[in-house]
Design a protein around this motif. Structure first.
Motif, short mmCIF file in Angstrom:
data_model
loop_
_atom_site.label_atom_id
_atom_site.label_comp_id
_atom_site.label_asym_id
_atom_site.label_seq_id
_atom_site.Cartn_x
_atom_site.Cartn_y
_atom_site.Cartn_z
N LYS A 2 -39.60 -5.85 19.00
CA LYS A 2 -40.34 -5.24 18.00
C LYS A 2 -39.91 -5.54 16.66
O LYS A 2 -40.34 -5.98 15.68
N TRP A 5 -40.63 -9.20 15.82
CA TRP A 5 -42.23 -9.25 15.57
C TRP A 5 -42.47 -8.73 14.18
O TRP A 5 -43.33 -9.03 13.29
N LEU A 6 -41.85 -7.51 13.61
CA LEU A 6 -41.74 -6.92 12.45
C LEU A 6 -41.24 -7.86 11.32
O LEU A 6 -41.94 -8.11 10.31
N GLU A 9 -43.89 -10.36 10.99
CA GLU A 9 -45.16 -9.64 10.10
C GLU A 9 -44.93 -9.40 8.50
O GLU A 9 -45.61 -9.67 7.84
N HIS A 10 -43.62 -9.21 8.34
CA HIS A 10 -43.21 -8.84 6.98
C HIS A 10 -43.53 -10.04 6.41
O HIS A 10 -44.03 -10.09 5.20
N ARG A 12 -45.25 -12.70 7.04
CA ARG A 12 -46.41 -13.02 7.06
C ARG A 12 -47.48 -12.36 5.96
O ARG A 12 -48.54 -13.13 5.46
N ARG A 13 -47.03 -11.14 5.87
CA ARG A 13 -47.95 -10.56 4.66
C ARG A 13 -47.69 -10.73 3.40
O ARG A 13 -48.43 -10.17 2.46
N GLU A 132 -54.43 -0.33 17.36
CA GLU A 132 -54.28 -0.31 15.89
C GLU A 132 -53.37 0.95 15.14
O GLU A 132 -52.38 0.57 14.46
N GLU A 135 -49.54 0.27 16.16
CA GLU A 135 -49.10 -0.87 15.38
C GLU A 135 -48.53 -0.12 14.00
O GLU A 135 -47.56 -0.64 13.47
N MET A 139 -44.89 -0.16 12.25
CA MET A 139 -44.71 -0.74 10.79
C MET A 139 -44.16 0.47 10.00
O MET A 139 -43.11 0.15 9.08
N ASP A 159 -46.80 -7.70 -0.32
CA ASP A 159 -47.67 -7.10 0.63
C ASP A 159 -49.09 -7.29 0.29
O ASP A 159 -49.71 -6.39 -0.52
N GLN A 161 -51.84 -6.93 1.87
CA GLN A 161 -52.64 -5.93 2.59
C GLN A 161 -52.28 -4.50 2.02
O GLN A 161 -52.95 -3.51 2.61
#
Length: 200
Positions: A2, A5-6, A9-10, A12-13, A132, A135, A139, A159, A161
């Motif tokens: 996890k 992945w985070l 993801e951080h 990527r965002r 969703e 997830e 986060m 961020d 998003q």
């Protein structure tokens, strides 16, 4: 898993990109040590290793974001900096501030200093929770703590998003007028400089 992945993801965002991992400031390190002169004229050198440094290049200069990975719960309190109990992130930022500017040949600006907790959180809820929503809860559990620059456009670069409260950084953008929300943990450029000098 996890955590990995985070972290991905951080990154990527946002628009910030890692400058490096385990960046050292010491003799023969990535950057020189911090040198401080004591009242009696003696000098001391602070050395260390920074888990991760991210940068964002803009027309104004290069923004720096220091991230320290922690296995335990770590809260960020300005009072702890005042009393000398939590100076690690500010020291890290100071260690690379001038030197990155010299390397990149452009002004360096503070983007943020953040703790990222490495953990494997258990998400509470009913078995019917949508993937969703699960997830989103994960986060929130990994949301970084610390201090970021009080700049709406830069917060959005961290961020893409963000809607209301960010799921990844300690910031909120008010939907009504696009201003920074009161629950945000932010400081101006001048305040970052004051923290830096005060810590020294």
């Amino acid at each position: 898993i996890k955590t990995i992945w985070l972290i991905v993801e951080h990154i990527r965002r946002g628009s910030f990109e890692p400058l490096g991992y385990e960046i050292s400031f010491e003799e023969k390190g990535d950057f020189p040590p911090i040198e401080l002169e004591l009242p009696d004229g003696e000098k001391i050198r602070l050395v260390g290793k920074i888990d991760r440094v991210d940068i964002l290049k803009t027309d104004d200069g290069t923004y720096l974001r220091v991230i320290d990975y922690k296995s335990g719960q770590k809260k960020f309190k300005l009072a702890d900096i005042y009393y000398g109990l939590q100076i690690q992130l500010i020291v890290y930022l100071d260690a690379i501030w001038e030197n990155v500017g010299k390397k990149l040949k452009q002004p360096v600006l503070p983007g943020g200093i953040l703790y990222f907790r490495i953990q494997d959180p258990m998400i509470k809820g009913s078995p019917e929770l949508l993937e969703e929503e699960i997830e989103k809860q994960i986060m929130k559990a990994f949301k970084m703590k610390g201090l970021i620059l009080a700049d709406v456009s830069l917060i959005r670069e961290m961020d893409h998003q963000i809607e209301g409260d960010s799921l990844i950084i300690p910031a909120r953008i008010n939907k009504k007028d696009g201003s920074i929300g009161k629950s945000s943990s932010v400081a101006t450029k001048e305040q970052f400089e004051i923290l830096r000098q005060y810590t020294k």
